[in-house]
Design a protein around this motif. Sequence first.
Motif, mmCIF file in Angstrom:
data_model
loop_
_atom_site.group_PDB
_atom_site.id
_atom_site.type_symbol
_atom_site.label_atom_id
_atom_site.label_comp_id
_atom_site.label_asym_id
_atom_site.label_seq_id
_atom_site.Cartn_x
_atom_site.Cartn_y
_atom_site.Cartn_z
ATOM 1 N N GLN A 112 58.431 73.676 48.694
ATOM 2 C CA GLN A 112 57.789 74.737 49.480
ATOM 3 C C GLN A 112 57.918 76.090 48.788
ATOM 4 O OE1 GLN A 112 56.515 74.889 53.109
ATOM 5 N NE2 GLN A 112 55.703 76.570 51.900
ATOM 6 N N HIS A 123 50.027 84.036 43.910
ATOM 7 C CA HIS A 123 49.106 82.931 44.204
ATOM 8 C C HIS A 123 49.378 81.784 43.238
ATOM 9 C CE1 HIS A 123 46.949 85.470 46.988
ATOM 10 N NE2 HIS A 123 46.913 86.404 46.064
ATOM 11 N N LYS A 125 48.774 77.655 42.079
ATOM 12 C CA LYS A 125 47.760 76.612 42.068
ATOM 13 C C LYS A 125 48.435 75.295 42.440
ATOM 14 C CE LYS A 125 45.088 78.985 38.569
ATOM 15 N NZ LYS A 125 44.632 78.988 37.188
ATOM 16 N N PRO A 126 48.180 74.796 43.671
ATOM 17 C CA PRO A 126 48.856 73.568 44.114
ATOM 18 C C PRO A 126 48.594 72.377 43.199
ATOM 19 C CG PRO A 126 47.679 74.617 45.938
ATOM 20 C CD PRO A 126 47.313 75.354 44.693
ATOM 21 N N ASP A 127 47.397 72.303 42.607
ATOM 22 C CA ASP A 127 47.113 71.176 41.723
ATOM 23 C C ASP A 127 47.994 71.205 40.479
ATOM 24 O OD1 ASP A 127 45.637 73.499 41.075
ATOM 25 O OD2 ASP A 127 44.160 72.352 39.932
ATOM 26 N N GLU A 130 51.428 69.965 41.592
ATOM 27 C CA GLU A 130 51.380 68.509 41.754
ATOM 28 C C GLU A 130 51.397 67.811 40.397
ATOM 29 O OE1 GLU A 130 47.963 67.847 44.225
ATOM 30 O OE2 GLU A 130 48.976 68.674 45.989
ATOM 31 N N ARG A 147 55.968 66.162 48.296
ATOM 32 C CA ARG A 147 54.792 66.803 48.880
ATOM 33 C C ARG A 147 54.881 68.283 48.543
ATOM 34 N NH1 ARG A 147 55.458 65.752 54.345
ATOM 35 N NH2 ARG A 147 56.012 67.886 54.823
ATOM 36 N N GLU A 149 53.877 71.842 49.450
ATOM 37 C CA GLU A 149 53.372 72.588 50.600
ATOM 38 C C GLU A 149 52.699 73.870 50.134
ATOM 39 O OE1 GLU A 149 53.328 71.800 53.800
ATOM 40 O OE2 GLU A 149 54.384 69.907 53.527
ATOM 41 N N ALA A 150 51.856 74.435 51.003
ATOM 42 C CA ALA A 150 51.197 75.705 50.709
ATOM 43 C C ALA A 150 52.218 76.833 50.776
ATOM 44 C CB ALA A 150 50.075 75.952 51.711
ATOM 45 N N GLU A 151 51.907 77.914 50.079
ATOM 46 C CA GLU A 151 52.793 79.082 50.078
ATOM 47 C C GLU A 151 52.956 79.601 51.504
ATOM 48 O OE1 GLU A 151 50.191 81.642 48.011
ATOM 49 O OE2 GLU A 151 50.284 80.493 46.185
ATOM 50 N N ILE A 152 54.131 80.115 51.785
ATOM 51 C CA ILE A 152 54.401 80.713 53.084
ATOM 52 C C ILE A 152 55.299 81.927 52.864
ATOM 53 C CG2 ILE A 152 56.409 79.272 53.548
ATOM 54 C CD1 ILE A 152 55.556 79.260 56.512
#
Length: 163
Positions: A112, A123, A125-127, A130, A147, A149-152
């Motif tokens: 996370q 920002h 890049k989730p890809d 992964e 997994r 997760e998106a930034e929070i």
Amino acid sequence: MPRDYRSFPRVFVAADLGPGAVVEIGRDAANHLINVLRLKEGGAAILFNGRDGAWLGRLAQAGKKGATLEIVLQSTQQTPASDLWLGFAPLKTGRLDYLVQKATEMGAGIIQPVITEFTQVRHLKPDKLEAYALEAAEQCEVLSLPRIEAEIGLRPLLAAWQS
């Protein structure tokens, strides 16, 4: 994984794995197996998908646009997904790959990114994250991919934790 299979290359596939299955791999994975690792038809590789364990596959057909592997036998049962959670403030991009790689090797189930007031990278890049996790899983014999997760933000994360 039995010691007999440790020297075989490992490949992540999205397809379901089972006895007698035939799995097609894409151009990038095929190029790595055939041209980089010099695997010939009939050569063996370990396939995993994060759901069905690790399976021994034999290269049945090698081409420029992909390859086909026939599943021979299961070499390792699937391990349960880890409940280990890693929250981190993103570092400079050059070290982010190392952080995700080591978290995957340690068995993190969730990675996370947490944006703090002084985070340099805003920002992600989730890809890419992964891809870093997948590469680490292939190299260190992890069967379950974490997994991403998106930034929070830190404040929303802490508020959600308290409720």
